[in-house]
Design an enzyme around this catalytic site. Structure first.
Site, PDB file in Angstrom:
ATOM      1  N   THR A  63       0.735  -1.247  -0.091  1.00 13.64           N
ATOM      2  CA  THR A  63       0.057  -0.095   0.005  1.00 13.64           C
ATOM      3  C   THR A  63       0.809   1.263   0.164  1.00 13.64           C
ATOM      4  O   THR A  63       0.667   2.142  -0.877  1.00 13.64           O
ATOM      5  CB  THR A  63      -0.724  -0.182   1.201  1.00 13.64           C
ATOM      6  OG1 THR A  63      -1.696  -1.072   1.261  1.00 13.64           O
ATOM      7  CG2 THR A  63      -1.754   1.089   1.167  1.00 13.64           C
ATOM      8  N   ARG A 111      -4.799   4.834   6.065  1.00 10.94           N
ATOM      9  CA  ARG A 111      -4.747   3.072   6.437  1.00 10.94           C
ATOM     10  C   ARG A 111      -4.711   2.961   7.949  1.00 10.94           C
ATOM     11  O   ARG A 111      -3.769   3.433   8.788  1.00 10.94           O
ATOM     12  CB  ARG A 111      -3.466   2.483   6.144  1.00 10.94           C
ATOM     13  CG  ARG A 111      -3.125   0.982   6.067  1.00 10.94           C
ATOM     14  CD  ARG A 111      -1.829   0.708   5.553  1.00 10.94           C
ATOM     15  NE  ARG A 111      -1.697  -0.924   5.869  1.00 10.94           N
ATOM     16  CZ  ARG A 111      -2.005  -2.071   5.089  1.00 10.94           C
ATOM     17  NH1 ARG A 111      -2.502  -1.722   4.076  1.00 10.94           N
ATOM     18  NH2 ARG A 111      -1.615  -3.071   5.342  1.00 10.94           N
ATOM     19  N   HIS A 138     -11.197  -2.616   2.385  1.00  8.45           N
ATOM     20  CA  HIS A 138      -9.722  -2.732   1.667  1.00  8.45           C
ATOM     21  C   HIS A 138     -10.326  -2.613   0.198  1.00  8.45           C
ATOM     22  O   HIS A 138      -9.891  -3.565  -0.817  1.00  8.45           O
ATOM     23  CB  HIS A 138      -8.856  -3.827   1.653  1.00  8.45           C
ATOM     24  CG  HIS A 138      -7.638  -3.755   1.621  1.00  8.45           C
ATOM     25  ND1 HIS A 138      -7.071  -2.507   0.813  1.00  8.45           N
ATOM     26  CD2 HIS A 138      -6.281  -4.487   1.807  1.00  8.45           C
ATOM     27  CE1 HIS A 138      -5.859  -2.293   0.961  1.00  8.45           C
ATOM     28  NE2 HIS A 138      -5.435  -3.482   1.364  1.00  8.45           N
ATOM     29  N   GLN A 141      -7.437  -2.953  -2.879  1.00  8.40           N
ATOM     30  CA  GLN A 141      -7.118  -4.254  -3.173  1.00  8.40           C
ATOM     31  C   GLN A 141      -8.192  -4.796  -3.982  1.00  8.40           C
ATOM     32  O   GLN A 141      -7.793  -5.723  -4.824  1.00  8.40           O
ATOM     33  CB  GLN A 141      -7.113  -5.057  -1.765  1.00  8.40           C
ATOM     34  CG  GLN A 141      -6.564  -6.714  -1.779  1.00  8.40           C
ATOM     35  CD  GLN A 141      -5.113  -6.531  -2.587  1.00  8.40           C
ATOM     36  OE1 GLN A 141      -4.089  -5.931  -1.934  1.00  8.40           O
ATOM     37  NE2 GLN A 141      -4.809  -7.495  -3.489  1.00  8.40           N
ATOM     38  N   ASP A 234      -6.214 -15.400   2.421  1.00 12.26           N
ATOM     39  CA  ASP A 234      -5.733 -14.224   2.974  1.00 12.26           C
ATOM     40  C   ASP A 234      -5.050 -14.736   4.493  1.00 12.26           C
ATOM     41  O   ASP A 234      -5.317 -15.871   4.721  1.00 12.26           O
ATOM     42  CB  ASP A 234      -6.548 -13.076   3.049  1.00 12.26           C
ATOM     43  CG  ASP A 234      -5.737 -11.896   3.643  1.00 12.26           C
ATOM     44  OD1 ASP A 234      -4.495 -11.657   3.695  1.00 12.26           O
ATOM     45  OD2 ASP A 234      -6.404 -10.781   3.914  1.00 12.26           O
ATOM     46  N   SER A 238      -5.074 -11.662  11.479  1.00 15.27           N
ATOM     47  CA  SER A 238      -4.861 -10.323  10.897  1.00 15.27           C
ATOM     48  C   SER A 238      -3.811  -9.549  11.915  1.00 15.27           C
ATOM     49  O   SER A 238      -3.639 -10.005  12.978  1.00 15.27           O
ATOM     50  CB  SER A 238      -6.111  -9.507  10.954  1.00 15.27           C
ATOM     51  OG  SER A 238      -6.984 -10.451   9.944  1.00 15.27           O
ATOM     52  N   CYS A 274      -3.118 -11.551  -1.382  1.00 15.95           N
ATOM     53  CA  CYS A 274      -3.209  -9.925  -1.152  1.00 15.95           C
ATOM     54  C   CYS A 274      -1.709  -9.949  -0.845  1.00 15.95           C
ATOM     55  O   CYS A 274      -0.828  -8.722  -0.770  1.00 15.95           O
ATOM     56  CB  CYS A 274      -4.122  -9.130  -0.604  1.00 15.95           C
ATOM     57  SG  CYS A 274      -4.249  -9.582   1.181  1.00 15.95           S
ATOM     58  N   ARG A 301      -1.330  -3.236  -7.644  1.00 21.68           N
ATOM     59  CA  ARG A 301      -1.589  -2.268  -6.732  1.00 21.68           C
ATOM     60  C   ARG A 301      -1.388  -0.836  -7.104  1.00 21.68           C
ATOM     61  O   ARG A 301      -1.913   0.131  -6.686  1.00 21.68           O
ATOM     62  CB  ARG A 301      -1.202  -2.541  -5.260  1.00 21.68           C
ATOM     63  CG  ARG A 301      -1.858  -3.525  -4.458  1.00 21.68           C
ATOM     64  CD  ARG A 301      -3.152  -3.541  -4.009  1.00 21.68           C
ATOM     65  NE  ARG A 301      -3.201  -2.390  -3.185  1.00 21.68           N
ATOM     66  CZ  ARG A 301      -2.916  -2.426  -2.049  1.00 21.68           C
ATOM     67  NH1 ARG A 301      -2.659  -3.447  -1.452  1.00 21.68           N
ATOM     68  NH2 ARG A 301      -3.010  -1.066  -1.358  1.00 21.68           N
TER      69      ARG A 301
END
Length: 326
Positions: A63, A111, A138, A141, A234, A238, A274, A301
């Site tokens: 990002t 973010r 997101h 993405q 993913d 997290s 991702c 991206r």
């Protein structure tokens, strides 16, 4: 005074607006790859002398690189503001921060940890806020993912099915809506006890009713992957959930995308992630295998960020201007 358009989630966009964003990302990729100096100079003048702020309370690789690269492409100076750099919501309210920062920049990529921070920034900012990740959505993405699918499988000419195997999180929240808007059937498999957001399911079902797409939500990974053209997963743990890692990995046991699970997909399936990737989510054979398009996905991206800056900043959120140009 015109209303400022912010990018919070894909579900806030019309089907046509989202298609335009993906097409715009595709357009800028062609320009970037062409190395046409005239095109570079023309685009570089669009935000020359301006500043784009990057407010990041969470660390990032793709990002940050893509956003700074996109800002530079349009001649703007990217200004990275990490959690140690400014007092966002700590010693200074979000209202004060949004008012001050937005008065000096042309756009804010944010973010953050919680979705409400994005909403507060949108409420008080005088420039476009681009959600660069929060705990609920997101969108950047999702734009790059749809461009990647278009390049490899062309959803405009082929009826596709995407299967998600893993957690219910911000990535699939936007990806599911994005797929359904483009007519891609979507199957989501989460472990028992992990449920999709009700608002996402409702929004997805409304899209399906309008355009004939199909949405399946299940706890059976084989059912989700059967006949799928795209397999996606993913992280199971997290950022910020490290304290629960042991419990999460136990809960997600059996949900790794490996060659055995991939056998249920279409023979020409593509694998996406991702990043960053961990071994428990996908086997090395799949992640580095011939079906994987994860690094094309990561590169895209950059072009997703270019598309967003062009439409929300250069065109002041007026999608109809971009449509006329095309």
């Amino acid at each position: 005074m015109s209303t400022i358009r912010h990018l919070v989630s894909i579900k806030d966009l019309t089907n046509e607006e989202f298609e335009i964003l993906v097409e715009r990302a595709e357009y800028f990729k062609k320009i970037f790859k062409s190395n046409d100096s005239n095109e570079f100079q023309k685009n570089h003048l669009k935000l020359l002398g301006r500043t784009i702020a990057l407010i990041f309370t969470k660390r990032s690789t793709r990002t940050r690189i893509s956003t700074e690269g996109a800002a530079t492409f349009f001649g703007a100076q990217p200004m990275f503001l990490g959690r140690e750099d400014i007092q966002l919501g700590v010693n200074e309210s979000l209202y004060d921060s949004a008012k001050v920062i937005s008065s000096m920049v042309s756009c804010i990529f944010a973010r953050v940890n919680v979705h409400d921070d994005i909403l507060q920034l949108c409420k008080y900012s005088s420039v476009p806020i681009i959600n660069s990740l929060c705990d609920t959505y997101h969108p950047l993405q999702a734009i790059c993912d749809m461009l990647t699918i278009k390049e490899h499988l062309d959803y405009t000419k082929n009826k596709l099915k995407l299967a998600w195997v893993g957690d219910s999180n911000n990535v699939i929240n936007d990806m599911a809506i994005a797929c359904l808007k483009l007519g891609i059937d979507t199957a989501i498999a989460t472990p028992p006890g992990v449920e999709m957001d009700d608002g996402i399911i409702t929004a997805g079902q409304e899209i399906c009713a309008a355009n004939g797409s199909k949405l399946l939500v299940t706890h059976d990974s084989v059912e989700a992957c059967t006949g799928a053209n795209i397999l996606v997963t993913d992280t199971f743990v997290s950022m910020g959930e490290e304290y629960a890692k042991e419990a999460k990995l136990k809960q997600f046991k059996g949900f790794q995308i490996d060659e055995n699970l991939a056998k249920h997909a279409d023979p020409n399936y593509k694998f996406m992630h991702c990043l960053p990737r961990h071994q428990e989510e996908v086997s090395n054979e799949v992640f580095y295998g011939e079906h994987s398009i994860v690094f094309d996905e990561a590169e895209n991206r950059l072009y997703a960020a270019m598309a967003v800056i062009d439409i929300f900043v250069n065109e002041n959120g007026k999608f109809e201007h971009v449509k006329k140009q095309a």
